[in-house]
Design a protein around this motif. Structure first.
Motif, short mmCIF file in Angstrom:
data_model
loop_
_atom_site.label_atom_id
_atom_site.label_comp_id
_atom_site.label_asym_id
_atom_site.label_seq_id
_atom_site.Cartn_x
_atom_site.Cartn_y
_atom_site.Cartn_z
N CYS A 96 0.86 -1.20 0.00
CA CYS A 96 0.00 0.00 0.00
C CYS A 96 0.89 1.24 0.00
CB CYS A 96 -1.01 0.00 1.14
SG CYS A 96 -0.40 -0.33 2.77
N ASN A 97 1.73 1.32 -1.03
CA ASN A 97 2.64 2.46 -1.20
C ASN A 97 1.91 3.74 -1.57
OD1 ASN A 97 4.75 0.73 -0.74
ND2 ASN A 97 5.23 0.45 -2.90
N ASP A 98 0.88 3.62 -2.41
CA ASP A 98 0.26 4.79 -2.99
C ASP A 98 -1.16 5.06 -2.52
OD1 ASP A 98 2.57 5.16 -4.54
OD2 ASP A 98 1.83 3.74 -6.04
N SER A 99 -1.69 4.18 -1.69
CA SER A 99 -3.06 4.38 -1.21
C SER A 99 -3.18 3.85 0.21
CB SER A 99 -4.06 3.68 -2.12
OG SER A 99 -3.82 2.28 -2.12
N LEU A 100 -4.21 4.29 0.89
CA LEU A 100 -4.48 3.87 2.25
C LEU A 100 -5.10 2.47 2.22
CD1 LEU A 100 -4.38 5.12 5.12
CD2 LEU A 100 -6.77 5.74 4.81
N CYS A 101 -4.53 1.55 2.98
CA CYS A 101 -5.05 0.18 3.04
C CYS A 101 -5.87 0.00 4.32
CB CYS A 101 -3.91 -0.82 3.03
SG CYS A 101 -3.00 -0.83 1.50
N THR A 102 -7.02 -0.63 4.16
CA THR A 102 -7.90 -0.93 5.28
C THR A 102 -8.46 -2.33 5.07
OG1 THR A 102 -9.82 0.02 4.17
CG2 THR A 102 -8.56 1.51 5.59
N GLY A 103 -9.26 -2.77 5.99
CA GLY A 103 -9.99 -4.03 5.81
C GLY A 103 -9.18 -5.27 6.09
N THR A 104 -9.57 -6.34 5.40
CA THR A 104 -9.04 -7.67 5.72
C THR A 104 -7.56 -7.85 5.41
OG1 THR A 104 -9.80 -8.49 3.59
CG2 THR A 104 -11.30 -8.77 5.44
N VAL A 105 -7.01 -7.10 4.47
CA VAL A 105 -5.59 -7.24 4.13
C VAL A 105 -4.67 -6.51 5.10
CG1 VAL A 105 -6.08 -7.53 1.67
CG2 VAL A 105 -5.56 -5.26 2.55
N LEU A 109 -0.55 -7.10 5.79
CA LEU A 109 0.38 -6.08 5.29
C LEU A 109 1.20 -5.48 6.42
CD1 LEU A 109 -1.84 -4.29 2.64
CD2 LEU A 109 0.22 -5.65 2.20
N LEU A 110 0.55 -5.22 7.55
CA LEU A 110 1.26 -4.67 8.70
C LEU A 110 2.29 -5.66 9.20
CD1 LEU A 110 1.76 -2.50 10.81
CD2 LEU A 110 -0.15 -3.44 12.14
#
Length: 129
Positions: A96-105, A109-110
């Motif tokens: 998630c370099n270019d956008s905010l990541c939320t939800g199940t992923v 990713l963290l």
């Protein structure tokens, strides 16, 4: 990278924590990282002073550079465990370099962006006090 964490507490407990945090507004930075003085603070100390003892949130201070403190990495570990905090958004890491990541992923990713290797943890444990 940037991660947004949400404490696992009630709205009333959150009000208390925010009120506690606000009592530290305007204080200088604690370059000594001394968690036993409250006239100056480091960023993680604001979280410690606001949330320690709220609901099921209990922090254990660990020794860092010869002083008991709470590191950002320790807070991320607690978020990944999911009992005291939960990650709600992530930005600026692989996946998630270019956008905010939320939800199940988000947790995967963290975890992949923040993975303390066992050799790093072993070196910390073996380092002289």
């Amino acid at each position: 990278g940037l991660v947004v964490l949400r404490p696992r507490c009630t709205e009333d407990e959150l009000r208390i924590a925010i009120s506690r945090a606000c009592t530290h507004e305007g204080k200088g930075y604690n370059f000594d990282f001394d968690f036993f003085r409250s006239d100056r603070l480091v960023c993680t100390e604001v979280i410690y002073r606001a949330f320690d003892g709220i609901g099921n949130i209990r922090f254990t201070l660990a020794e860092h550079a010869g002083r008991p403190a709470l590191s950002a990495e320790e807070i991320l570990d607690l978020a990944l465990e999911g009992e005291m905090f939960r990650p709600v958004a992530l930005f600026g890491v692989t996946g998630c370099n270019d956008s905010l990541c939320t939800g199940t992923v988000l947790n995967a990713l963290l975890e992949s962006s923040f993975h303390r290797s066992s050799s790093h943890v072993a070196m910390e444990a073996a380092s002289p006090k």
